[in-house]
Design an enzyme around this catalytic site. Sequence first.
Site, PDB file in Angstrom:
ATOM      1  N   SER A   6      97.889  96.848 -90.254  1.00  0.00           N
ATOM      2  CA  SER A   6      99.108  97.442 -89.710  1.00  0.00           C
ATOM      3  C   SER A   6     100.356  96.650 -90.073  1.00  0.00           C
ATOM      4  O   SER A   6     101.462  97.199 -90.108  1.00  0.00           O
ATOM      5  CB  SER A   6      99.000  97.560 -88.188  1.00  0.00           C
ATOM      6  OG  SER A   6      98.721  96.301 -87.597  1.00  0.00           O
ATOM      7  N   ASP A  56     103.429  93.146 -77.152  1.00  0.00           N
ATOM      8  CA  ASP A  56     103.066  93.064 -78.574  1.00  0.00           C
ATOM      9  C   ASP A  56     103.811  91.887 -79.198  1.00  0.00           C
ATOM     10  O   ASP A  56     105.003  91.970 -79.477  1.00  0.00           O
ATOM     11  CB  ASP A  56     103.440  94.363 -79.275  1.00  0.00           C
ATOM     12  CG  ASP A  56     102.901  94.438 -80.700  1.00  0.00           C
ATOM     13  OD1 ASP A  56     102.562  93.380 -81.260  1.00  0.00           O
ATOM     14  OD2 ASP A  56     102.840  95.557 -81.258  1.00  0.00           O
ATOM     15  N   HIS A  97     103.373  92.577 -83.930  1.00  0.00           N
ATOM     16  CA  HIS A  97     104.122  93.509 -84.765  1.00  0.00           C
ATOM     17  C   HIS A  97     105.621  93.250 -84.637  1.00  0.00           C
ATOM     18  O   HIS A  97     106.085  92.587 -83.714  1.00  0.00           O
ATOM     19  CB  HIS A  97     103.775  94.947 -84.389  1.00  0.00           C
ATOM     20  CG  HIS A  97     102.367  95.312 -84.695  1.00  0.00           C
ATOM     21  ND1 HIS A  97     101.346  95.164 -83.781  1.00  0.00           N
ATOM     22  CD2 HIS A  97     101.786  95.800 -85.828  1.00  0.00           C
ATOM     23  CE1 HIS A  97     100.204  95.557 -84.326  1.00  0.00           C
ATOM     24  NE2 HIS A  97     100.437  95.933 -85.577  1.00  0.00           N
TER      25      HIS A  97
END
Length: 388
Positions: free
Chosen positions: A121, A354, A357
């Site tokens: 990702s 998170d 990311h």
Amino acid sequence: MGSSNKHGILRPLLLLLPLLACALVLSYTQEWQQQQPLDVAPPPQCDISAGSWVYDRSYPLYRASDCPLVEQGFRCQDNGRPDSSYTKWRWKPSQCHIPSFHAARMLQLLRGRRIAFVGDSMGRTQWESLVCMLLTAVADKSSVWEVNNRTITKREPYLAFHFAMHKVTVEYHRSPFLVQESPPPKHAPRRVRSILRLDQLEASRTRWADADVLVFNSGHWWNPSKTRQVGCYFYVGNTLRLGMKLEAAYQAALNTWARWVDSLVDTNKTRVLFRSLEPSHWDWPRKRCSFQRQPNASSLAAPSSIPQLALNRILHRVVQGMNKSVGVLNITTLSHSRSDAHVGRWSPGQPPLDCSHWCLPGVPDTWNQLLYATLLSNKNNRVATSSN
């Protein structure tokens, strides 16, 4: 008396001469800088990953509102983040100059070609970033489309945007481990729910094998929470390796990737790069993101504290042992100092924090600026020197 008046008049003029000279030099320097070409590549011996973050009011390079392609999870300001300071930092190498990202020139470099990002990702975030950066040079946005009319989501195994005016395709291929993940073999212990075949490259390799630029990344999933803790174990040949350490498995996977590149990729046609690991800023003892309000200069000065460096050393050893020319895009240390730019709690709904990311626009744009500089410096490769 006349002589005295004469000297009195000249004295201020003499004092002004050094200032006038400095002004002329400064004016000439600024004019010279403005005349420099946009795509002067850094010298090969320059380490563009060593430097510092400089606040730049002209940043970001694009706005998320102008790039509808960015998936909602990375649109931090749209998701409630109140500040934009994290978008205002420009990377400045300490040893040399790198060119500012020039979207039109990048499209020209890639005209008629494919650039493919292969990885997890984080690779998808870099891919989205590049698409948005390139879009700034396209007046007719309808001339850019996803080739299968798909929406960007984390579950899509393949996504690609085509820039029709330049015949450029920018692709993302999901492959978190780069090697093949399969169901467990017969008679495996019950705790084994899946295996990673460390000696077999990802089956989707046939889709990206002949791209003109390949940008790989892998590392974010090489941790216990993505392997043993979810029943994913390592498999080599016909043997299940239940006790194999993560570092050894990572090296085995990279060796498989390296053998594939050495044997099947024509590096006279295809430029191959492997991006180093991106850091997470999860504070395990406190179970929270270790956020700071701006770049942390002390982490640039003491990079040895970065956990991902162990896997990076394996990556460098594998690449150094290859027969083909492969570049490493080093982004770990410069990204480690940017805990301010993670998604954090600014994502839709109420997901967990998170700390891995990145917001877009943000740090992945810098990865692509380094990618741009690297392609420009690759003077022996037709991707970097084409004038078509």
